[in-house]
Motif scaffolding. Structure first.
Motif, PDB file in Angstrom:
ATOM      1  N   VAL A  74       0.872  -1.194   0.186  1.00  0.00           N
ATOM      2  CA  VAL A  74       0.205   0.176   0.070  1.00  0.00           C
ATOM      3  C   VAL A  74       0.895   1.180  -0.028  1.00  0.00           C
ATOM      4  O   VAL A  74       0.275   2.293  -0.410  1.00  0.00           O
ATOM      5  N   ASN A  75       2.008   1.248   0.353  1.00  0.00           N
ATOM      6  CA  ASN A  75       2.985   2.219   0.506  1.00  0.00           C
ATOM      7  C   ASN A  75       4.057   2.498  -0.587  1.00  0.00           C
ATOM      8  O   ASN A  75       4.614   3.473  -0.707  1.00  0.00           O
ATOM      9  N   ASP A  76       3.964   1.606  -1.628  1.00  0.00           N
ATOM     10  CA  ASP A  76       4.636   1.593  -3.009  1.00  0.00           C
ATOM     11  C   ASP A  76       4.437   2.872  -3.543  1.00  0.00           C
ATOM     12  O   ASP A  76       5.431   3.426  -4.111  1.00  0.00           O
ATOM     13  N   VAL A  77       3.232   3.266  -3.536  1.00  0.00           N
ATOM     14  CA  VAL A  77       2.865   4.806  -4.147  1.00  0.00           C
ATOM     15  C   VAL A  77       4.029   5.953  -3.929  1.00  0.00           C
ATOM     16  O   VAL A  77       4.060   6.855  -4.507  1.00  0.00           O
ATOM     17  N   LEU A  78       4.424   5.760  -2.716  1.00  0.00           N
ATOM     18  CA  LEU A  78       5.413   7.056  -2.368  1.00  0.00           C
ATOM     19  C   LEU A  78       6.418   6.945  -3.309  1.00  0.00           C
ATOM     20  O   LEU A  78       7.261   7.955  -3.257  1.00  0.00           O
ATOM     21  N   TRP A  79       6.820   5.985  -3.975  1.00  0.00           N
ATOM     22  CA  TRP A  79       8.025   5.926  -5.001  1.00  0.00           C
ATOM     23  C   TRP A  79       7.594   6.026  -6.213  1.00  0.00           C
ATOM     24  O   TRP A  79       8.280   6.072  -7.260  1.00  0.00           O
ATOM     25  N   GLN A  87      -0.254  14.068  -3.593  1.00  0.00           N
ATOM     26  CA  GLN A  87      -1.097  13.007  -3.949  1.00  0.00           C
ATOM     27  C   GLN A  87      -0.714  11.584  -3.564  1.00  0.00           C
ATOM     28  O   GLN A  87      -1.361  10.527  -3.119  1.00  0.00           O
ATOM     29  N   ALA A  88       0.816  11.221  -3.665  1.00  0.00           N
ATOM     30  CA  ALA A  88       1.235  10.132  -3.399  1.00  0.00           C
ATOM     31  C   ALA A  88       1.388   9.868  -1.719  1.00  0.00           C
ATOM     32  O   ALA A  88       0.832   8.662  -1.437  1.00  0.00           O
ATOM     33  N   ILE A  89       1.525  10.993  -0.984  1.00  0.00           N
ATOM     34  CA  ILE A  89       1.384  10.771   0.469  1.00  0.00           C
ATOM     35  C   ILE A  89       0.006  10.642   0.798  1.00  0.00           C
ATOM     36  O   ILE A  89      -0.389   9.639   1.818  1.00  0.00           O
ATOM     37  N   GLU A  90      -1.142  11.179   0.278  1.00  0.00           N
ATOM     38  CA  GLU A  90      -2.271  11.035   0.804  1.00  0.00           C
ATOM     39  C   GLU A  90      -2.687   9.629   0.397  1.00  0.00           C
ATOM     40  O   GLU A  90      -3.525   9.012   1.010  1.00  0.00           O
ATOM     41  N   THR A  91      -2.529   9.005  -0.910  1.00  0.00           N
ATOM     42  CA  THR A  91      -2.813   7.945  -1.377  1.00  0.00           C
ATOM     43  C   THR A  91      -2.350   6.837  -0.453  1.00  0.00           C
ATOM     44  O   THR A  91      -2.883   5.808  -0.082  1.00  0.00           O
ATOM     45  N   ALA A  92      -0.939   7.015  -0.040  1.00  0.00           N
ATOM     46  CA  ALA A  92      -0.502   6.063   0.775  1.00  0.00           C
ATOM     47  C   ALA A  92      -1.092   5.907   2.214  1.00  0.00           C
ATOM     48  O   ALA A  92      -1.225   4.728   2.402  1.00  0.00           O
ATOM     49  N   LEU A  93      -1.478   7.208   2.664  1.00  0.00           N
ATOM     50  CA  LEU A  93      -1.835   7.245   3.796  1.00  0.00           C
ATOM     51  C   LEU A  93      -3.276   6.471   3.982  1.00  0.00           C
ATOM     52  O   LEU A  93      -3.655   5.658   4.857  1.00  0.00           O
ATOM     53  N   ALA A 133      11.413  -2.253   6.308  1.00  0.00           N
ATOM     54  CA  ALA A 133      10.191  -1.892   5.694  1.00  0.00           C
ATOM     55  C   ALA A 133       9.819  -0.622   6.095  1.00  0.00           C
ATOM     56  O   ALA A 133       9.467   0.381   5.558  1.00  0.00           O
ATOM     57  N   ARG A 134       9.785  -0.267   7.315  1.00  0.00           N
ATOM     58  CA  ARG A 134       9.381   0.958   8.202  1.00  0.00           C
ATOM     59  C   ARG A 134      10.486   1.852   7.661  1.00  0.00           C
ATOM     60  O   ARG A 134      10.017   3.101   7.380  1.00  0.00           O
ATOM     61  N   ARG A 135      11.830   1.648   7.424  1.00  0.00           N
ATOM     62  CA  ARG A 135      12.796   2.938   6.932  1.00  0.00           C
ATOM     63  C   ARG A 135      12.492   3.198   5.716  1.00  0.00           C
ATOM     64  O   ARG A 135      12.459   4.201   5.223  1.00  0.00           O
ATOM     65  N   ARG A 136      11.973   2.022   4.794  1.00  0.00           N
ATOM     66  CA  ARG A 136      11.602   2.338   3.463  1.00  0.00           C
ATOM     67  C   ARG A 136      10.606   3.305   3.528  1.00  0.00           C
ATOM     68  O   ARG A 136      10.358   4.323   2.523  1.00  0.00           O
ATOM     69  N   THR A 137       9.564   2.959   3.908  1.00  0.00           N
ATOM     70  CA  THR A 137       8.200   3.983   4.160  1.00  0.00           C
ATOM     71  C   THR A 137       8.583   5.286   4.294  1.00  0.00           C
ATOM     72  O   THR A 137       8.338   6.218   4.053  1.00  0.00           O
ATOM     73  N   ARG A 138       9.425   5.566   5.571  1.00  0.00           N
ATOM     74  CA  ARG A 138       9.855   6.842   6.066  1.00  0.00           C
ATOM     75  C   ARG A 138      10.738   7.442   5.037  1.00  0.00           C
ATOM     76  O   ARG A 138      10.492   8.709   4.773  1.00  0.00           O
ATOM     77  N   ASN A 139      11.656   6.737   4.525  1.00  0.00           N
ATOM     78  CA  ASN A 139      12.507   7.404   3.490  1.00  0.00           C
ATOM     79  C   ASN A 139      11.587   7.809   1.914  1.00  0.00           C
ATOM     80  O   ASN A 139      11.687   8.767   1.288  1.00  0.00           O
ATOM     81  N   GLY A 140      10.344   6.838   1.845  1.00  0.00           N
ATOM     82  CA  GLY A 140       9.453   7.488   0.790  1.00  0.00           C
ATOM     83  C   GLY A 140       8.616   8.753   1.121  1.00  0.00           C
ATOM     84  O   GLY A 140       8.578   9.465   0.039  1.00  0.00           O
TER      85      GLY A 140
END
Length: 202
Positions: A74-79, A87-93, A133-140
């Motif tokens: 679900v958080n892949d959209v950050l990339w 929009q990427a952040i809102e979609t991920a959240l 995985a948490r680090r990847r989301t934070r970096n996203g």
């Protein structure tokens, strides 16, 4: 004459999903081999369990991979650079919140809940993929915010690290809210509220 051995009596992919749900609900330490065998079902024995998965730890790592290739996407959209950063952040959240309230699996996020394990320090090698995985989301999140600054959508004076921590900590906290019975409407409304901090930084 060579004996061929008893054929496996369970669907392996389904067994991994069932184990994933159990680890997701209870965590690694609280999940016993007996519970895993019961979840997999069909009379699996300890020898057949170890033959199929190697160990409880190996199965746990396999369930993390299963999670990351399904619910965790679900958080892949950050990339996704094709989307505007806000929009990427809102979609991920919103995708993550919706997933965490899903009715066909345990509530919350397996990645976020992994950090809450009381025995996390005892199982650091096992929990490392969740930390990654948490680090990847934070970096996203950070990457989206940096793109926002570069595109002129955010002020050059934006505190990128602080805004990253704000979105990341909100997402990590959703699991606790869901587990505590806070309803979807409240968390969805909180998502709208947290996104206003992007607008404040514009």
């Amino acid at each position: 004459m060579m004996r061929t051995g008893r054929p496996r009596q369970f669907d392996r992919d389904d067994a991994v999903r069932q184990a994933m749900h159990l680890f997701w609900e209870q965590g690694y330490e609280a999940t016993s081999l007996a519970q895993l065998k019961a979840a997999i079902g069909r009379g699996i024995t300890a020898p057949s369990f170890y033959a199929a998965f190697g160990s409880k730890a190996a199965l746990f790592l396999e369930t993390i991979s299963c999670y990351m290739n399904s619910h965790g996407r679900v958080n892949d959209v950050l990339w996704d650079d094709a989307l505007p950063p806000r929009q990427a952040i809102e979609t991920a959240l919103r995708q993550s919140v919706k997933m965490q309230f899903g009715s066909d699996h345990p509530k919350g996020c397996m990645v976020a809940l992994g950090v809450m394990s009381a025995c996390a320090t005892l199982h650091q090698p096992l929990l490392q993929p969740l930390q990654d995985a948490r680090r990847r989301t934070r970096n996203g999140f950070k990457r989206c915010i940096e793109r926002g600054v570069q595109r002129g959508e955010l002020s050059p004076e934006t505190d990128i690290n602080a805004l990253t921590a704000l979105f990341d900590s909100f997402l990590l906290g959703v699991s606790t809210l869901v587990r505590d019975g806070v309803n979807f409407a409240a968390v969805d409304g909180a998502t709208s509220a947290i996104l206003k901090h992007w607008d404040y930084a514009a």
